[in-house]
Scaffold this active site. Structure first.
Site, mmCIF file in Angstrom:
data_model
loop_
_atom_site.group_PDB
_atom_site.id
_atom_site.type_symbol
_atom_site.label_atom_id
_atom_site.label_comp_id
_atom_site.label_asym_id
_atom_site.label_seq_id
_atom_site.Cartn_x
_atom_site.Cartn_y
_atom_site.Cartn_z
ATOM 1 N N ARG A 162 0.860 -1.180 0.000
ATOM 2 C CA ARG A 162 0.000 0.000 0.000
ATOM 3 C C ARG A 162 0.899 1.233 0.000
ATOM 4 O O ARG A 162 1.631 1.480 0.956
ATOM 5 C CB ARG A 162 -0.889 -0.005 1.243
ATOM 6 C CG ARG A 162 -1.800 1.207 1.406
ATOM 7 C CD ARG A 162 -2.524 1.093 2.744
ATOM 8 N NE ARG A 162 -3.487 2.157 2.976
ATOM 9 C CZ ARG A 162 -3.210 3.317 3.583
ATOM 10 N NH1 ARG A 162 -1.978 3.575 3.986
ATOM 11 N NH2 ARG A 162 -4.160 4.205 3.776
ATOM 12 N N LEU A 163 0.877 1.988 -1.099
ATOM 13 C CA LEU A 163 1.698 3.187 -1.202
ATOM 14 C C LEU A 163 0.951 4.349 -0.554
ATOM 15 O O LEU A 163 0.089 4.986 -1.158
ATOM 16 C CB LEU A 163 2.028 3.491 -2.665
ATOM 17 C CG LEU A 163 2.736 2.373 -3.450
ATOM 18 C CD1 LEU A 163 3.123 2.869 -4.845
ATOM 19 C CD2 LEU A 163 3.973 1.871 -2.711
ATOM 20 N N ASP A 164 1.284 4.598 0.687
ATOM 21 C CA ASP A 164 0.568 5.580 1.492
ATOM 22 C C ASP A 164 0.828 6.996 0.985
ATOM 23 O O ASP A 164 1.969 7.381 0.715
ATOM 24 C CB ASP A 164 1.021 5.458 2.950
ATOM 25 C CG ASP A 164 0.387 6.491 3.851
ATOM 26 O OD1 ASP A 164 -0.848 6.479 3.974
ATOM 27 O OD2 ASP A 164 1.130 7.328 4.407
ATOM 28 N N ALA A 165 -0.254 7.784 0.852
ATOM 29 C CA ALA A 165 -0.168 9.213 0.508
ATOM 30 C C ALA A 165 0.694 9.473 -0.721
ATOM 31 O O ALA A 165 1.355 10.501 -0.828
ATOM 32 C CB ALA A 165 0.382 9.993 1.701
ATOM 33 N N ILE A 166 0.669 8.556 -1.660
ATOM 34 C CA ILE A 166 1.576 8.586 -2.801
ATOM 35 C C ILE A 166 1.371 9.809 -3.696
ATOM 36 O O ILE A 166 2.311 10.291 -4.341
ATOM 37 C CB ILE A 166 1.434 7.275 -3.625
ATOM 38 C CG1 ILE A 166 2.496 7.179 -4.729
ATOM 39 C CG2 ILE A 166 0.043 7.121 -4.198
ATOM 40 C CD1 ILE A 166 3.897 6.986 -4.224
#
Length: 574
Positions: A234-238
């Site tokens: 999960r690429l957070d705040a990408i």
């Protein structure tokens, strides 16, 4: 095997990101590093691939969503999962389990460690032996009290030049903000004054991806996670990753190119892995992260939670129906991750362009009556707007203007989840939602953090005992949702990429049809969104279908379908 074509693709991505900043020699160096990382990984790992299916379902949790005083929390959760959840979920999304200084794990101090109270890497790997594991790559920022930032202040590796600083001339007037605190923090460092960039909080300092060493670091973190059992990232705040003066500093082309590069890399690894982008944004922007099937494998279906909850609270499918009709179908195992609740709250930005101002204001007023707190963002550094509603799904759906006493709170709750579980994509259920958890007001009073109302942790004995008693709220909600999940797992028409067609049964009903990839199974999903009995004309072919919840459906005069308040039916042709 890594081909010349693969290497050219990697080089092309690097050129698009860094050509104006780096020499050809420097880009050559970083290209070789990436190629070496891939080759070394594949040399040690046999080829292993897997596919999504109707059995692909996620539970979202913290490493200590269930805890005990005697054991490390991940082991406690694994034990609970094995006893109560493994028959309904094949994937566990552990929210950040790294050492952290704030934001419930999202201010990471060291990406290569597991928080001691939760457990260790062996515990994560053991979970992965029986379930797929999804983990966060908190990629936009890192803790102001972390290992990297301490090194940054000393000009020491790793950490040197890792954090984003700008000078006083950097134009931030167009920057799109997800929070309302001051964006830049003036510091005197290295014999000059600079400004640290802080998108999310004063404790979360944005990383500098104009330094390719930061990108290489996260590629190594990804490999480290895979080696410890994680296969979904999960690429957070990408969306906020890349910054350029005079721009919105969100969704910039370099950000998309970095995701595409990460996708290229994982596609070349022997182990099947998945990238999911966390972009709590308006619909069009969110959808852009699929790219041309060359970017995120999955994207969060961010518009679904607010539109779904609105439809039930106002007993009107108009906005939900219009959105669903226009939502593109997915393909090639690119898919939506569907959810109603998360560890944060109900995102409001995804309603932009979907709910008009009057409708949105009425929605927020109703949520406030139901106990919601609100987190705000700053628009053009001036005006504050609601960014998200902080409330559990149970409280959000408990009462409405049409049902002020909450007579149908259970029916509303179950049908909302029935829609989410049957909709095109992969269903993800937040751990607390399995038990109809209310707002944690006690935790909010202690911390003052709005998001903490939806981050309740369960004592293992407490939740286990409640599930043993048939009439507890927790047991009732748990069993209702388990029935839905159990039915889903047996239907080919609920494959994440099975076709979806909208059906119009009027404003009080929301309906759609799913058709399996082999065209053999059709399921018609129909939900009464109102607190009144609804009677609707139904096509003859649907009358002959089997209701997956029971053997019959209620038909009047051989042509009218009768739906009880907030009733959902799933009609299958097989």
């Amino acid at each position: 095997m890594l081909t010349q074509k693969d290497q050219k693709t990697i080089r092309s991505r690097l050129d698009k990101i860094y050509k104006i900043f780096l020499s050809k020699k420097d880009i050559d160096y970083f290209e070789k590093e990436i190629v070496q990382i891939i080759r070394q990984f594949n040399k040690k790992n046999p080829k292993k691939k897997k596919s999504i299916s109707e059995k692909t379902t996620l539970v979202i949790c913290y490493g200590d969503s269930v805890y005990s005083e005697k054991k490390k929390s991940i082991k406690v959760f694994q034990n609970f999962f094995r006893k109560k959840l493994k028959n309904y979920f094949n994937t566990i999304h552990f929210l950040p389990f790294y050492p952290s200084s704030s934001d419930s794990g999202f201010a990471v101090k060291d990406h290569y460690k597991v928080e001691n109270k939760l457990g260790n890497w062996l515990d994560i790997k053991n979970v992965s032996k029986s379930s797929d594991v999804m983990a966060d790559m908190v990629i936009n920022h890192s803790s102001a009290r972390g290992f990297w930032f301490k090194n940054f202040l000393k000009k020491k590796e790793p950490g040197k030049d890792y954090f984003l600083t700008v000078d006083s001339k950097f134009n931030t007037s167009k920057v799109v903000r997800p929070r309302d605190h001051k964006l830049l923090k003036k510091i005197n460092i290295f014999k000059k004054s600079d400004y640290l960039w802080r998108t999310f909080s004063p404790d979360q300092i944005d990383l500098n991806f104009k330094n390719p060493s930061v990108l290489i670091e996260f590629i190594n973190i990804m490999i480290h996670l895979i080696n410890n059992g994680v296969t979904i990232f999960r690429l957070d705040a990408i969306a906020y990753l890349w910054k350029e003066k005079g721009t919105k500093c969100i969704n910039l082309k370099q950000t998309h190119e970095i995701i595409k590069l990460l996708r290229n890399i994982i596609d070349l690894l022997n182990v099947q892995t998945t990238i999911i982008t966390e972009t709590n944004l308006p619909e069009r922007e969110n959808l852009s992260y699929f790219g041309k099937n060359d970017e995120a494998n999955w994207i969060y279906n961010f518009s679904l939670p607010p539109l779904l909850i609105h439809a039930f609270l106002f007993e009107n499918s108009s906005f939900l129906n219009k959105w669903s009709k226009n939502l593109p179908n997915t393909r090639n195992e690119n898919c939506y991750l569907n959810f109603i609740a998360s560890h944060d709250g109900i995102g409001i930005r995804p309603t932009e362009g979907l709910l008009n101002e009057k409708t949105l204001n009425n929605f927020l007023k109703r949520l406030k009556k139901n106990g919601s707190k609100f987190s705000y963002r700053k628009v053009q550094n001036k005006v504050k707007k609601v960014y998200e509603a902080n409330i559990t799904v149970f409280d959000a759906l408990k009462k409405s203007d049409y049902d002020p006493q909450g007579k149908f709170y259970l029916e509303r709750y179950v049908s909302a989840h029935a829609i989410m579980i049957s909709f095109e994509g992969i269903p993800a259920i937040y751990f607390n939602s399995m038990f109809g958890t209310s707002n944690d007001e006690a935790k909010f009073i202690i911390t003052g953090n709005n998001r903490d109302v939806n981050r309740y942790r369960w004592n293992y004995k407490n939740i286990t005992n409640k599930l043993k008693i048939s009439n507890t709220k927790q047991n009732i909600f748990y069993n209702k949702l388990c029935i839905l999940l159990n039915i889903r797992r047996k239907q080919k028409a609920f494959h994440p990429n099975a076709s979806r067609f909208n059906l119009n049964f009027g404003q009080k009903i929301f309906a759609f049809m799913r058709v399996s990839k082999n065209k053999k199974q059709t399921i018609v999903c129909i939900t009464n969104l109102s607190s009144k009995i609804q009677k609707t004309k139904i096509d003859k072919k649907y009358r002959k279908m089997r209701n997956l919840f029971s053997s019959t459906i209620q038909i009047e005069d051989k042509k009218f379908l009768i739906l009880k308040p907030f009733e959902t039916i799933w009609l299958s042709n097989v």
